[in-house]
Design an enzyme around this catalytic site. Structure first.
Site: not given
Ligand code: ZN
Length: 224
Positions: A93, A112, A114, A136, A186
């Protein structure tokens, strides 16, 4: 962890390193980082960020396992590695994280995830964006209100995660009010101006993705 066993590099930003490891453990418990997936980064100085390594069990991370990089948009992967733990690989990443940091000056932490909620949501729509309204929990995302709507981009998945970096850079500019980018099948990338806000945003988006999946399922059954 016993600080006396750590190298000089690993002792730098020790508190932030511990916090990042603690957050990774929490995200693992939420199912956001199973099977070594997912990732996280925290900016510790104007241009220095700590990044969790690739392919390691996020719930077992130690402060000395983290990479430290100096952001530099002109370099390959958008950074220079200034602290590399032995026998560990930098996160896939990395170029996505550095691209977000380089394009969003206010971003100080990126997660990140998953998350199953995010993955399921991208399976029930073929659209390239998601507009959320009527919840809300939208209030937890900076700039959003209950009566307003909020739109975030959806990208198609690719085989190699780093190949998402350029497209994520493009959609970030197209959706300046979004704090997240969904990646089909992903998961999602989400950021904030601090690790606290990145965590709040991650939790709110994840809640909203799950709620929308349930809402669409009930609509399909004509129950609502
Ligand atoms: Zn991923």
């Amino acid at each position: 962890m016993n600080q006396s066993t750590l190298s000089k590099e690993a002792l730098t930003y020790f508190e932030e390193r511990e916090k990042l490891c603690e957050l990774c453990r929490k995200f693992y418990e939420k199912g956001w980082a199973s099977g070594t997936g997912g990732g996280m980064t925290i900016k510790v100085a104007g241009d220095i960020a700590l990044i969790a390594p690739s392919g390691v069990q996020k719930e077992e991370l130690q402060p000395s396992d983290l990479f430290a990089v100096k952001l530099n948009a002109s370099l390959n992967h958008g950074c220079e590695i200034i602290d590399k733990p032995e026998n560990l690989k930098i996160s896939a990443c990395t170029s996505i994280f550095t691209n977000i940091f380089n394009l969003k000056a206010s971003a100080a932490s990126i997660i990140h995830s998953h998350s199953v909620n995010a993955v399921m949501l991208t399976k029930i729509t073929k659209a390239q964006e998601l507009t959320i309204s009527g919840y809300e929990m939208l209030k937890g995302i900076e700039g959003c209100t209950y009566f307003g709507s909020h739109t975030i981009p959806i990208l198609d998945n690719v085989e190699h995660e780093c190949d998402l970096a350029e497209d994520i850079g493009k959609v970030i500019l197209q959706y300046p009010k979004a704090y997240a980018v969904l990646v089909r099948d992903h998961g999602f990338y989400v950021w904030g101006k601090s690790w606290q806000q990145a965590k709040i945003h991650a939790e709110c988006y994840d809640y909203l993705f799950g709620a929308i999946v349930q809402e669409k399922s009930l609509q399909a059954l004509s129950l609502i």
